[in-house]
Design an enzyme around this catalytic site. Structure first.
Site, PDB file in Angstrom:
ATOM      1  N   LYS A  39     -10.466  12.002   9.255  1.00 50.30           N
ATOM      2  CA  LYS A  39      -9.872  11.568  10.518  1.00 50.30           C
ATOM      3  C   LYS A  39      -9.816  12.717  11.508  1.00 50.30           C
ATOM      4  O   LYS A  39      -9.767  13.875  11.102  1.00 50.30           O
ATOM      5  CB  LYS A  39      -8.436  11.084  10.270  1.00 50.30           C
ATOM      6  N   ASP A  86       1.408   6.084   5.749  1.00 53.33           N
ATOM      7  CA  ASP A  86       0.454   5.145   5.155  1.00 53.33           C
ATOM      8  C   ASP A  86       0.961   4.539   3.838  1.00 53.33           C
ATOM      9  O   ASP A  86       0.269   3.748   3.211  1.00 53.33           O
ATOM     10  CB  ASP A  86      -0.898   5.838   4.956  1.00 53.33           C
ATOM     11  N   ASP A 106      -2.967   9.961   4.246  1.00 54.82           N
ATOM     12  CA  ASP A 106      -4.356   9.541   4.470  1.00 54.82           C
ATOM     13  C   ASP A 106      -5.060  10.474   5.444  1.00 54.82           C
ATOM     14  O   ASP A 106      -4.924  10.340   6.654  1.00 54.82           O
ATOM     15  CB  ASP A 106      -4.375   8.101   5.005  1.00 54.82           C
ATOM     16  N   LYS A 120       0.844  -1.201   0.000  1.00 55.03           N
ATOM     17  CA  LYS A 120       0.000   0.000   0.000  1.00 55.03           C
ATOM     18  C   LYS A 120       0.880   1.253   0.000  1.00 55.03           C
ATOM     19  O   LYS A 120       1.677   1.451   0.911  1.00 55.03           O
ATOM     20  CB  LYS A 120      -0.912  -0.017   1.239  1.00 55.03           C
ATOM     21  N   GLU A 132      -9.739   3.333   2.538  1.00 55.04           N
ATOM     22  CA  GLU A 132      -9.273   3.559   1.171  1.00 55.04           C
ATOM     23  C   GLU A 132      -8.174   2.596   0.750  1.00 55.04           C
ATOM     24  O   GLU A 132      -7.995   2.323  -0.433  1.00 55.04           O
ATOM     25  CB  GLU A 132      -8.792   5.008   1.010  1.00 55.04           C
ATOM     26  N   ASP A 189     -12.562   6.446   4.580  1.00 52.71           N
ATOM     27  CA  ASP A 189     -11.282   6.216   5.255  1.00 52.71           C
ATOM     28  C   ASP A 189     -10.803   4.768   5.091  1.00 52.71           C
ATOM     29  O   ASP A 189      -9.676   4.435   5.429  1.00 52.71           O
ATOM     30  CB  ASP A 189     -11.416   6.577   6.742  1.00 52.71           C
ATOM     31  N   ARG A 241      -7.831  -0.607   1.116  1.00 49.86           N
ATOM     32  CA  ARG A 241      -8.334  -1.821   0.469  1.00 49.86           C
ATOM     33  C   ARG A 241      -8.836  -1.513  -0.937  1.00 49.86           C
ATOM     34  O   ARG A 241      -8.850  -2.389  -1.797  1.00 49.86           O
ATOM     35  CB  ARG A 241      -9.425  -2.456   1.347  1.00 49.86           C
TER      36      ARG A 241
HETATM   37  N1  BES Z   1      -4.344   4.006   7.138  1.00 47.44           N
HETATM   38  C1  BES Z   1      -5.471   3.672   7.951  1.00 47.44           C
HETATM   39  C2  BES Z   1      -5.158   2.611   8.994  1.00 47.44           C
HETATM   40  C3  BES Z   1      -4.209   2.991  10.105  1.00 47.44           C
HETATM   41  C4  BES Z   1      -4.697   3.484  11.297  1.00 47.44           C
HETATM   42  C5  BES Z   1      -2.846   2.787   9.979  1.00 47.44           C
HETATM   43  C6  BES Z   1      -3.827   3.783  12.326  1.00 47.44           C
HETATM   44  C7  BES Z   1      -1.981   3.097  11.017  1.00 47.44           C
HETATM   45  C8  BES Z   1      -2.485   3.590  12.204  1.00 47.44           C
HETATM   46  C9  BES Z   1      -6.587   3.140   7.075  1.00 47.44           C
HETATM   47  O1  BES Z   1      -6.697   3.702   5.824  1.00 47.44           O
HETATM   48  C10 BES Z   1      -7.867   3.442   7.800  1.00 47.44           C
HETATM   49  O2  BES Z   1      -8.165   4.579   7.962  1.00 47.44           O
HETATM   50  N2  BES Z   1      -8.590   2.399   8.207  1.00 47.44           N
HETATM   51  C11 BES Z   1      -9.814   2.571   8.914  1.00 47.44           C
HETATM   52  C12 BES Z   1     -10.783   1.542   8.392  1.00 47.44           C
HETATM   53  C13 BES Z   1     -12.186   1.730   8.875  1.00 47.44           C
HETATM   54  C14 BES Z   1     -12.754   3.027   8.343  1.00 47.44           C
HETATM   55  C15 BES Z   1     -13.021   0.564   8.427  1.00 47.44           C
HETATM   56  C16 BES Z   1      -9.555   2.364  10.401  1.00 47.44           C
HETATM   57  O3  BES Z   1      -8.711   1.534  10.751  1.00 47.44           O
HETATM   58  O4  BES Z   1     -10.129   3.082  11.181  1.00 47.44           O
HETATM   59 ZN    ZN Z   2      -4.970   4.431   5.016  1.00 53.59          ZN
HETATM   60 MN    MN Z   3      -7.831   5.464   5.827  1.00 57.32          MN
END
Ligand code: BES
Ligand code: ZN
Ligand code: MN
Length: 499
Positions: free
Chosen positions: A279, A290, A272, A267, A351, A349, A353
């Site tokens: 966020k 990210d 992000d 990725k 994104e 968020d 995947r």
């Molecule tokens: N890049 C984030 C995941 C992340 C969070 C990485 C904290 C490192 C530290 C990812 O894109 C994300 O925002 N995931 C969401 C998914 C949810 C909306 C289903 C998450 O983990 O909150």
């Molecule tokens: Zn992300």
């Molecule tokens: Mn995200």
């Protein structure tokens, strides 16, 4: 790092810093005993008085006087009990040596490899990795005061080996360790650079440098090529930013012509913000990390090229920013991925995947023997495993086991989460084939299920590195920021497959 191997009395080695590991308990290495004799019993005194008992993590610097020891400093490092020695403990000892060298402004260090139960080639590799990783610092964007002395870089590592060690194996271990750790530092640097510097365009340029240096084939898809491939998922994420997305593909042809390749996917989300499902502000700056999965793929390809690995390996990095804008994707929007599946975006968020969906589908055209991906995919993984292990999930038990063992050998540990069929139900959509979030329960697993929809029958393993790709730098060989993980794991897995 120039790494050399030498034999000889430790007391006679001329070096600004001689690192000497010792074990807990009685019975010192004969080589260390001889050194201590020349030191007038300083090491024994330090142990007897309890300043250093040999426990892991302890270290003491001694300054030899009287001229019977040629080293300017002797750094005694605890390794714990001799029967529980692991490569990871040696890696940390290497990191301790590098840190002390930096404090002492030493450009070279000599590390006395202890006689131990760990294979001497593996030991040399681990020590070298620790020294190279421990000598990394991210300072390129800091100004230096006019009167500040120029920084001294650690340039030379000498490994002093015990008499019975296999010198060729030690030299080979050190060579591999140096290449792998330098590549990991390269990945760390990409991770530490901010989002305004490392954009998708910049990542593609960096891949271009790797392709030129190691003679790899490079393919870079921009928005128009993605359009032609029908990559509606990757393009949906890129809608919210003015930075153009890239799909970066590096092909290392080290194997026979017809050999099916190993594929690494990472990725490469260069920042992000969460998109319209924005966020919170606190800590959002960490989302420059990210793209660390993508950086690890580039780091691994760097090492694979430099080592001339005899296997065909393809590295793929989908890259975009995830910002907010008038054209940004919105919750409820439905997009068609390159595979033909429609995706309801319930949370912008989620994104990672989306960009991985199109990259994993693209990877299938290489007819991979096996495919690994690494992504800072879910905050839920950090809650589950903290910063001590990456989450590992996949569709093939044997491959899962193989990758987990590669992680154990390199100190980049992984821990499995179950992919029971029932979890798949959480990403059913009322309006499209699938939705991009299964809510909070088992968030790491439902994210993996989403990816699985796009890998087909290819044996595949997914690493959620959200908790391991960057950190506070508490390990001896790491500093705050990007860790480069899972660069070492990727390379180790590829090497183990290449035989
Ligand atoms: N890049 C984030 C995941 C992340 C969070 C990485 C904290 C490192 C530290 C990812 O894109 C994300 O925002 N995931 C969401 C998914 C949810 C909306 C289903 C998450 O983990 O909150
Ligand atoms: Zn992300
Ligand atoms: Mn995200």
């Amino acid at each position: 790092m120039n790494v050399s191997v030498l034999r000889g009395e430790l007391a006679s080695l001329e070096t600004p810093l001689l690192a000497v590991p010792v074990f807990e308990g009685n019975g010192a290495d004969p080589a260390v005993q001889a050194l201590d004799l020349a030191l007038g019993g300083l090491i024994a005194a330090v142990r007897e008085r309890g300043d250093l008992r040999g426990k892991e993590g302890e270290s003491v610097t001694l300054y030899p006087a009287g001229g019977s020891v040629a080293a300017q400093r002797v750094l005694v490092i605890g390794l714990g009990k001799p029967d529980s020695l692991t490569p990871e403990k040696l890696r940390r000892a290497g990191g301790t040596a590098a840190r002390q060298a930096a404090r002492a402004r030493a450009a070279s260090v000599t590390f006395a490899l202890p006689a131990s139960s760990v294979d001497s080639g593996d030991a040399a590799r681990a020590v070298t990795e620790g020294v190279v990783l421990g000598s990394y610092s991210f300072t390129e964007l800091k100004s230096r005061a006019d009167d500040a002395p120029a920084p001294v870089e650690l340039a030379d590592l000498a490994i002093a080996v015990p008499a019975e060690a296999d010198e060729a194996a030690v030299a080979e271990g050190a060579r591999v360790g140096s290449v792998v750790a330098s590549a990991e530092n390269f990945a760390r640097n990409l991770g530490n650079l901010p989002g305004n510097v490392v954009t998708p365009t910049r990542l593609a340029e960096v891949a271009g440098d790797i392709s030129t240096r190691f003679g790899m084939k490079l393919t870079v898809l921009g928005p128009r090529e993605m359009e032609a491939e029908g990559m509606g998922a990757l393009l949906a994420v890129a809608r919210g930013t003015d930075e153009e997305p890239r799909l970066i593909v590096l092909e290392h042809r080290g194997g026979a012509d017809g050999d099916r390749p190993l594929v690494l996917v990472g990725k490469g989300l260069t920042f992000d913000a969460g998109g319209i499902s924005i966020k919170p502000a606190a800590g959002m700056e960490e989302m420059k990390f990210d793209m660390c999965g993508g950086a690890a793929v580039l780091g691994a390809m760097h090492a694979i090229g430099e080592l001339g690995v005899k296997a065909n390996v393809v590295g793929i990095v989908p890259s975009s920013e995830n910002l907010l804008g008038g054209k940004a994707m919105k919750p409820g929007d439905i997009f068609r991925a390159a595979s033909g599946k429609t995706i309801e975006v319930v949370n912008t968020d989620a994104e990672g995947r989306l960009i991985l969906a199109d990259a994993l589908h693209y990877a299938k055209r290489f007819d991979p023997v096996a495919m690994l991906d690494a992504a800072t995919l879910t905050g839920a993984c950090v809650i589950a495993l903290g910063h001590q292990a990456s989450g590992i999930m996949g569709n093939d038990e044997a491959l899962l086991d193989e990758v987990k063992r590669a992680g154990d050998r390199t100190g980049e540990r992984c821990w499995p989460l179950p992919m029971f069929d029932e979890y798949r139900d959480q990403i059913k959509s009322d309006y499209a084939d699938i939705k991009n979030s299964g809510g909070r329960p088992a968030g790491t697993i439902t994210a993996a299920w989403f990816l699985r929809e796009f890998v087909g029958d290819t044996p595949w393993v997914h690493l959620d590195v959200a908790g391991t790709a960057y950190g506070d730098g508490k390990l001896a060989y790491l500093s705050k920021g990007s860790t480069g993980a899972p660069t070492r794991l990727f390379v180790e897995w590829v090497l183990s497959r290449a035989g």
